[in-house]
Design a protein around this motif. Structure first.
Motif, short mmCIF file in Angstrom:
data_model
loop_
_atom_site.label_atom_id
_atom_site.label_comp_id
_atom_site.label_asym_id
_atom_site.label_seq_id
_atom_site.Cartn_x
_atom_site.Cartn_y
_atom_site.Cartn_z
N LEU A 1 10.20 4.26 -1.07
CA LEU A 1 9.34 3.02 -0.25
C LEU A 1 8.52 2.28 -1.40
O LEU A 1 9.60 1.16 -0.61
N GLY A 2 7.28 2.71 -1.06
CA GLY A 2 6.36 1.06 -1.26
C GLY A 2 7.20 0.30 -2.99
O GLY A 2 6.50 -0.63 -3.07
N MET A 3 7.27 1.40 -3.62
CA MET A 3 8.62 1.04 -5.18
C MET A 3 9.33 0.20 -4.96
O MET A 3 9.47 -0.98 -5.44
N GLU A 4 10.15 0.33 -3.85
CA GLU A 4 11.62 0.16 -3.98
C GLU A 4 11.19 -1.15 -3.12
O GLU A 4 11.55 -2.89 -3.79
N VAL A 5 10.58 -1.47 -2.15
CA VAL A 5 9.45 -3.22 -1.33
C VAL A 5 9.36 -3.39 -2.72
O VAL A 5 9.21 -4.96 -2.95
N ALA A 6 8.53 -3.12 -3.54
CA ALA A 6 7.66 -3.98 -4.71
C ALA A 6 8.36 -4.72 -5.43
O ALA A 6 8.28 -5.75 -5.87
N SER A 7 9.34 -3.55 -5.51
CA SER A 7 10.79 -4.52 -6.24
C SER A 7 11.64 -5.54 -6.02
O SER A 7 11.52 -6.47 -6.31
N THR A 8 11.89 -5.44 -4.36
CA THR A 8 12.50 -5.68 -3.82
C THR A 8 12.02 -7.40 -4.25
O THR A 8 12.37 -8.23 -3.93
N LEU A 9 10.59 -7.75 -3.93
CA LEU A 9 9.44 -8.63 -3.39
C LEU A 9 9.30 -9.69 -4.87
O LEU A 9 8.95 -10.73 -4.64
N VAL B 1 0.86 -3.41 -6.62
CA VAL B 1 0.70 -1.57 -5.58
C VAL B 1 -0.84 -1.02 -5.53
O VAL B 1 -0.94 -1.41 -6.80
N VAL B 2 -1.01 -0.51 -4.29
CA VAL B 2 -2.62 0.29 -4.23
C VAL B 2 -2.20 1.35 -3.82
O VAL B 2 -1.33 1.66 -2.78
N ASP B 3 -2.81 2.85 -4.41
CA ASP B 3 -2.27 3.63 -3.85
C ASP B 3 -3.39 4.76 -4.59
O ASP B 3 -4.42 4.08 -5.73
N ARG B 4 -3.27 6.07 -4.15
CA ARG B 4 -4.82 6.96 -3.98
C ARG B 4 -4.78 7.37 -5.42
O ARG B 4 -5.30 7.98 -6.58
N GLU B 5 -3.32 7.44 -6.32
CA GLU B 5 -2.75 7.98 -7.10
C GLU B 5 -1.93 7.32 -8.07
O GLU B 5 -1.21 6.63 -7.01
N PRO B 6 -1.82 7.21 -9.43
CA PRO B 6 -0.47 6.64 -9.92
C PRO B 6 0.60 6.28 -9.11
O PRO B 6 1.28 7.40 -8.88
N ILE C 1 1.14 -8.36 3.37
CA ILE C 1 0.22 -6.84 3.47
C ILE C 1 1.66 -6.12 3.73
O ILE C 1 2.04 -6.08 5.54
N ILE C 2 1.71 -4.86 2.73
CA ILE C 2 3.21 -3.63 3.75
C ILE C 2 2.47 -2.49 3.43
O ILE C 2 2.75 -2.19 2.34
N SER C 3 2.74 -1.75 4.35
CA SER C 3 1.75 -0.25 4.27
C SER C 3 3.64 0.13 4.58
O SER C 3 4.47 0.94 5.04
N ALA C 4 3.34 1.41 2.86
CA ALA C 4 4.57 2.12 3.15
C ALA C 4 3.64 3.75 2.30
O ALA C 4 4.34 4.14 1.45
N VAL D 1 0.56 -1.13 -0.12
CA VAL D 1 0.21 -0.10 -0.16
C VAL D 1 1.08 1.07 -0.34
O VAL D 1 1.79 1.76 1.12
N GLY D 2 0.67 1.55 -1.25
CA GLY D 2 1.83 3.33 -1.14
C GLY D 2 3.02 3.26 -2.52
O GLY D 2 3.53 2.26 -2.35
#
Ligand code: FAD
Length: 378
Positions: free
Chosen positions: A149-157, A166-171, A226-229, A144-145
């Motif tokens: 940070l969120g994109m780095e975490v997403a990339s690593t996983l 990835v879930v966010d209110r905006e792109p 489920i990770i919040s960033a 989430v986010g």
């Protein structure tokens, strides 16, 4: 005359300030308080190598403080009494100081409601290791986010074989990097398999422990991790009765001064960039530059403003991005070298006839050259 200086916060801003006090020749009693129980470390690899399990946690340890610095681990400042120049610690001890550096940084913002367990975040070494341990048995993740940070975490996983949404209110990355640069990075992330769900009305964490993310209209997404960033909150609660000016952080002037005998640096510090408009710069290089400036301003209160350094970098989905300049990066840039469609370029943003920012995307060049392409006028 200052006999004792206390640095509250033992991460990069605090450690830099303490080392600078010594390198500037100040030889009084120097205490660094850290509420963490481990030696000061860099957070930068926590979303990258440490999370992936490819980098040993010990390699993130910061360069040692000078031997005559009294580093006190596991010591949390709970109140500041500035009129008596005293800091109160969680155990009840009170410490007097002649000079104080506030470098208590920030912590992860959380989405869980009171009592809701199981929300994962990436701010501390323990956070990163806790997720890293779960990776081998997980096959899906929601981050989430969609900020750095969120994109780095997403990339690593994703590179660990997990299916990542990835879930966010905006792109992703748009608010920080602007449309042009964020589109490049996000297109690259999609090509590698990252999924994205827009949740314009925000999200809520479902279950206790958390097992899903609700994104409105009874729609929910489930995942093993489920990770919040979703940003960070400055650690200022201990200053609430101090009388210091707080506005989403400790307000510093252009030399990192807070009030006589008190300076601040790093993620906890905020500057008034326009009347009643406050901005933090939660990046590594800023914490270093402000740590140095804060130490010098404590030793010489007449010090003139320091030179801000708006440089940061991120590594995600095989892209190495270095940026110098104030965010966000609005409008399309001029391409100086390389080819954006090949994910390798050097780009520069202008405000009228003033170059205000530059970005090197998978483009090797000395950082000083990149910085010279962004003539900032603070
Ligand atoms: C996972 C992750 C990856 C990052 N990657 C990058 C990157 O690639 N590039 C980049 O430019 N930046 C990056 N950053 C940002 C960078 O790490 C921060 O800007 C930097 O850590 C700020 O340092 P600081 O010392 O101001 O604060 P912090 O690092 O937050 O440290 C503050 C310290 O003070 C302690 N503390 C808090 N309250 C108290 C108290 N009351 N008493 C005593 N101690 C206290 C905290 O426990 C902590 O140890 C990343 C951050 C994270 C979390």
């Amino acid at each position: 005359m200052m006999d004792r200086i206390i640095v509250a916060g033992g991460s990069i801003a605090g450690v830099t300030a303490a080392s600078t006090l010594r390198s500037e020749g100040w030889s009084g009693e120097l205490i660094v308080l850290s509420d963490e129980h481990v030696m000061p470390y860099s957070r930068v690899p926590l979303s990258k190598g440490v999370l992936a399990g490819t980098q040993q946690p010990e390699t993130a340890t910061l360069a040692a403080l000078p031997k005559d610095v009294d580093l006190r681990l596991g010591q949390r400042a709970v109140a500041l009494h500035s009129e008596s120049r005293t800091i109160e610690l969680a155990g009840g001890e009170r410490l007097n100081y002649d000079g104080l550096v506030i470098a208590t940084g920030s912590r992860a913002r959380r989405l869980a409601t009171a009592g809701q367990q199981g929300e994962l975040v990436v701010r501390t070494m323990a956070d990163a290791q806790a997720i890293s341990r779960q990776i081998p048995t997980a096959s899906t993740a929601i981050v989430v986010g969609g900020g750095f940070l969120g994109m780095e975490v997403a990339s690593t996983l994703l590179h660990h074989g997990l299916s990542v949404t990835v879930v966010d209110r905006e792109p992703p990355l748009r608010r920080v990097l602007g449309e042009w640069l964020s589109d490049l990075l996000v297109t690259n992330a999609y090509a590698q398999g990252m999924k994205f769900v827009l949740a314009e009305n925000g999200v809520e964490l479902l279950g206790n422990p958390v097992r899903a993310v609700g994104i409105g209209q009874s729609r929910e997404l489930k995942a093993d991790l489920i990770i919040s960033a979703v940003g960070d909150l400055p650690n200022t609660e201990w200053l609430e009765t101090s009388g210091l000016r707080l506005a989403g952080g400790v307000v510093i002037d252009d030399a990192c001064r807070v009030s006589p005998g008190i300076v601040a640096a790093g993620d906890v510090a905020v500057q008034e960039v326009e009347p009643a408009v406050f901005r933090r710069t939660p990046h590594w290089t800023n914490a270093v530059v402000q740590g140095q400036a804060a130490a010098r301003a404590l030793l010489d209160p007449t010090r003139s403003p320091y030179l801000p350094d708006h440089y940061f970098w991120t590594e995600q989905f095989g892209v190495d991005l270095k940026v110098s300049g104030r965010l966000p990066l609005n409008g399309p840039p001029r391409i100086l070298e390389g080819d954006p469609s090949e994910m390798s370029t050097l780009a520069q943003w202008w405000n009228g006839d003033i170059p205000i920012a530059a970005a090197a995307l998978n483009h090797k060049m000395p950082v000083v050259r990149l910085k010279a392409l962004a003539a900032l006028h603070d």
